[in-house]
Design a protein around this motif. Structure first.
Motif, PDB file in Angstrom:
ATOM      1  N   ARG A 458       8.894  -4.288   6.515  1.00 28.48           N
ATOM      2  CA  ARG A 458       7.505  -4.500   7.146  1.00 28.48           C
ATOM      3  C   ARG A 458       7.832  -4.699   8.746  1.00 28.48           C
ATOM      4  NH1 ARG A 458       2.651  -3.648   6.026  1.00 28.48           N
ATOM      5  NH2 ARG A 458       2.805  -3.709   3.661  1.00 28.48           N
ATOM      6  N   GLU A 503       7.902   2.059   6.146  1.00 34.80           N
ATOM      7  CA  GLU A 503       7.110   2.028   4.715  1.00 34.80           C
ATOM      8  C   GLU A 503       6.951   3.449   4.150  1.00 34.80           C
ATOM      9  OE1 GLU A 503       2.603   0.583   3.609  1.00 34.80           O
ATOM     10  OE2 GLU A 503       3.579  -0.027   5.463  1.00 34.80           O
ATOM     11  N   ARG A 530      -0.083  -7.034   3.947  1.00 36.31           N
ATOM     12  CA  ARG A 530      -0.574  -6.347   5.277  1.00 36.31           C
ATOM     13  C   ARG A 530      -1.603  -7.070   6.015  1.00 36.31           C
ATOM     14  NH1 ARG A 530      -0.447  -1.057   6.412  1.00 36.31           N
ATOM     15  NH2 ARG A 530       0.289  -0.476   3.920  1.00 36.31           N
TER      16      ARG A 530
END
Length: 607
Positions: A458, A503, A530
């Motif tokens: 991420r 991602e 997120r």
């Protein structure tokens, strides 16, 4: 005409809001209010309320809010003044007297509407008379039944220069010219003539169903194939949509509105069971027409031919729409086979297929990607660079900041999927994640290593700043080690590597970095979410890497202590060696416990 606040307040007081809304939406009594499924967005559980005492409606799902006037303007697309006139007539109220100039314009428009109504009736008579035989044969060949012809008011303009003027002589030539029914030749020595001759006539109606113009299709040879009325006091081509008066109420039941290329497409769809179809009038959709469509559907479906011309027409509409695109204002798409219009598809037995496509149209972002990516030679790096820039420019052309960011991210994802990762690498990541997904496969620090790899996926910026430290981590599980090596290599091979690209890779491997976290397989670190503050997530990720690296150093030191204790008996200073190494072991174990506590503070270990 200006309306006083007092008049509007009186109109609202005399209008029962539930009566207006209940004509088209099924309402259920709920205490002192009414409830229903919202007519402004698709929903299964009612969140739309109507309060007659307060005179307003409100949807707790989409936020729609207003009174009787706004309901009529929003659901039927009527201009404000037309909505007020309609409600006033229903309430038995007289509209305020207009000023002299406004009264003159209104009387003039009324006379022109009388002209257009009379012309429409005359064209219908001609279609069913001797002169209309060829036009009737054409309609029969197209398969349009009598009911459909009547619903759309189809007529025929015979091949004669002065028959219409003779039939409507009571209105005078000047009015017929002003209405666009008679044309004045450039040669002033010649007499005016009927604008429409030897043409199948399609009345164009305003939002209240009144004829304001015509479109004529040539019967036999001749050009242009379609001829529209010129702009008149009644008709503005860029602000009018064909069949909007019938399609607008039908769209409330269908929960959609369909935009096709021409009048015959609209009529064919109507007869096939899609009465919510409309068409622009020979040009690309204008900003005003898009606004009208968005009043009745937040995602109008553009159904154009699948050939190059049809796709370019759709793209022209998109380019005009982009500045106004919002979460509640977008477009959807259905592409027909190249060279076929809706009538061709229907006659070939494709009604069921059209129904499926209309139920699941292509989204705006998918259409843009498909259109732009097929314009390039994907083997050329220059062409791919141009595509990437073109997609970025399209995203930047969106006015709404949230939509601009999301479209930019989506385009980067699609570009990365198509060109940014080798197939064998994607397959490897899929295998690595699948092979390390079970609790029984991972033990001890490897569980934390997998957590860190997901965090790095991420926040790949951390890979670049901590590459040496990450690369030096000892990983017992070979697939995790390869996954780590792959991320480090990608970070240096692709300077523009970002979280969206990573991602996308993980999505191909059927895993979401944040949302699909397994509660007993993964740990609850901030960098899984997120919604986390990026600064906090990166700080925690770096702390986790530091802690794991130090833990591995401690394991190496503890191993050396164990070796020293095993050989203590061979030392001349047995007691001294034993005491020193035992103390060292105690300190190392204490630090190991402290690091374990730090990891637990960073992320909750799975039960």
């Amino acid at each position: 005409m200006s309306l006083s606040p007092a008049f509007l307040d009186e109109l609202r007081m005399r209008t029962t809001l539930s009566g207006v809304i209940g004509r088209h939406t099924k309402l259920q009594k709920a205490g002192r209010e009414w409830k229903a499924c919202c007519p402004f967005h698709k929903e299964k559980t009612p969140s739309f309320t109507v309060n007659d005492e307060k005179g307003f409606y409100h949807c707790f799902g989409c936020g729609a809010h207003g009174d009787a006037i706004s309901y009529v303007t929003e659901t039927r697309g009527l201009p404000f003044m037309d909505a007020v006139k309609e409600l006033a007539e229903a309430a038995g109220m007289q509209m305020p007297a207009p000023d002299p100039q406004a009264r003159e314009r209104q009387e003039r428009s009324s006379t022109l509407r009388d002209v257009m109504t009379a012309a429409a009736d005359w064209y219908v008579e001609q279609l069913h008379g001797p002169a209309g035989a060829e036009a009737r044969a054409y309609l029969e060949q197209r398969g349009l039944d009598a009911a459909t012809q009547k619903a759309f008011g189809l007529g025929f303009a015979p091949d004669a220069r002065g028959k219409l003027e003779e039939a409507l002589k009571e209105f005078g030539r000047d009015k017929l010219i002003e209405a666009g029914l008679i044309a004045i030749p450039e040669d002033r020595g010649r007499s005016p003539y009927d604008r429409f001759r030897s043409r199948l006539m399609f009345p164009i109606r305003d939002q209240r169903g009144r004829v304001i113009a015509f479109s004529g299709r040539i019967i036999g040879d001749g050009k242009p194939k379609y001829l529209n009325s010129p702009d008149t006091p009644l008709f503005d081509k860029g602000r009018t949509i064909y069949n909007f008066d019938l399609a607008s109420p039908a769209s409330r039941d269908a929960k959609r509105i369909i935009v096709v290329e021409g009048q015959m497409d609209v009529i064919a769809l109507h007869q096939a069971g899609f009465p919510e179809a409309v068409a622009p009038l020979g040009t690309a959709l204008t900003e005003e027409q898009l606004t009208m469509l968005w009043r009745v559907d937040e995602a109008p479906i553009l159904c154009f031919d699948g050939d190059a011309a049809g796709q370019k027409a759709a793209m022209r509409a998109v380019e005009r729409a982009l500045p106004a695109i919002k979460p509640e204002r977008t477009l959807a798409f259905v592409s027909l086979p190249p060279g076929q219009d809706p009538d061709d598809v229907i006659k070939a037995g494709g009604t069921a297929d059209l129904k499926r496509q209309f139920a699941n149209p292509l989204s705006l972002d998918a259409f843009l990607w498909n259109y732009e990516s097929t314009q390039i030679d994907a083997r050329s790096p220059t062409a791919r660079a141009k595509l990437k820039k073109r997609l970025a420019d399209i995203a930047q052309g969106i006015g709404d900041p949230a939509m601009r960011d999301e479209f930019g991210r989506e385009f980067r994802d699609r570009f990365w999927q198509a060109y940014g990762w080798k197939k064998k690498e994607v397959e490897f990541v899929r295998g690595a994640i699948a092979a390390t997904s079970g609790r029984d496969r991972l033990q001890g620090l490897d569980l934390y290593i997998r957590a860190i790899l997901l965090g790095l996926s991420r926040y790949p910026v951390v890979v670049k700043t901590r590459a040496d430290q990450i690369q030096s981590l000892s990983v017992d599980e070979s697939l995790l080690a390869k996954w780590r090596d792959l991320l480090v290599a990608a970070a240096f091979e692709r300077p523009d590597l970002d979280a969206d690209m990573i991602e996308t890779i993980l999505a191909d491997a059927d895993i979401e970095v944040a949302e699909n976290r397994h509660l007993w397989r993964d740990l609850g670190f901030s960098f899984f979410y997120r919604r986390s503050d990026p600064e906090v997530a990166i700080r925690d990720l770096e702390a986790a890497i530091d802690t794991i690296a130090r833990s591995q150093e401690l394991e190496a030191n503890l191993e050396s202590v164990r070796a020293a204790l095993e050989h203590a008996a061979d030392s001349d200073d047995f007691e001294g060696v034993w005491n020193r190494e035992s103390e060292r072991r105690r300190q190392l174990m204490a630090e190991k416990q402290r690091l374990h506590d730090e990891l637990e503070l960073l992320g909750e270990a799975a039960a």
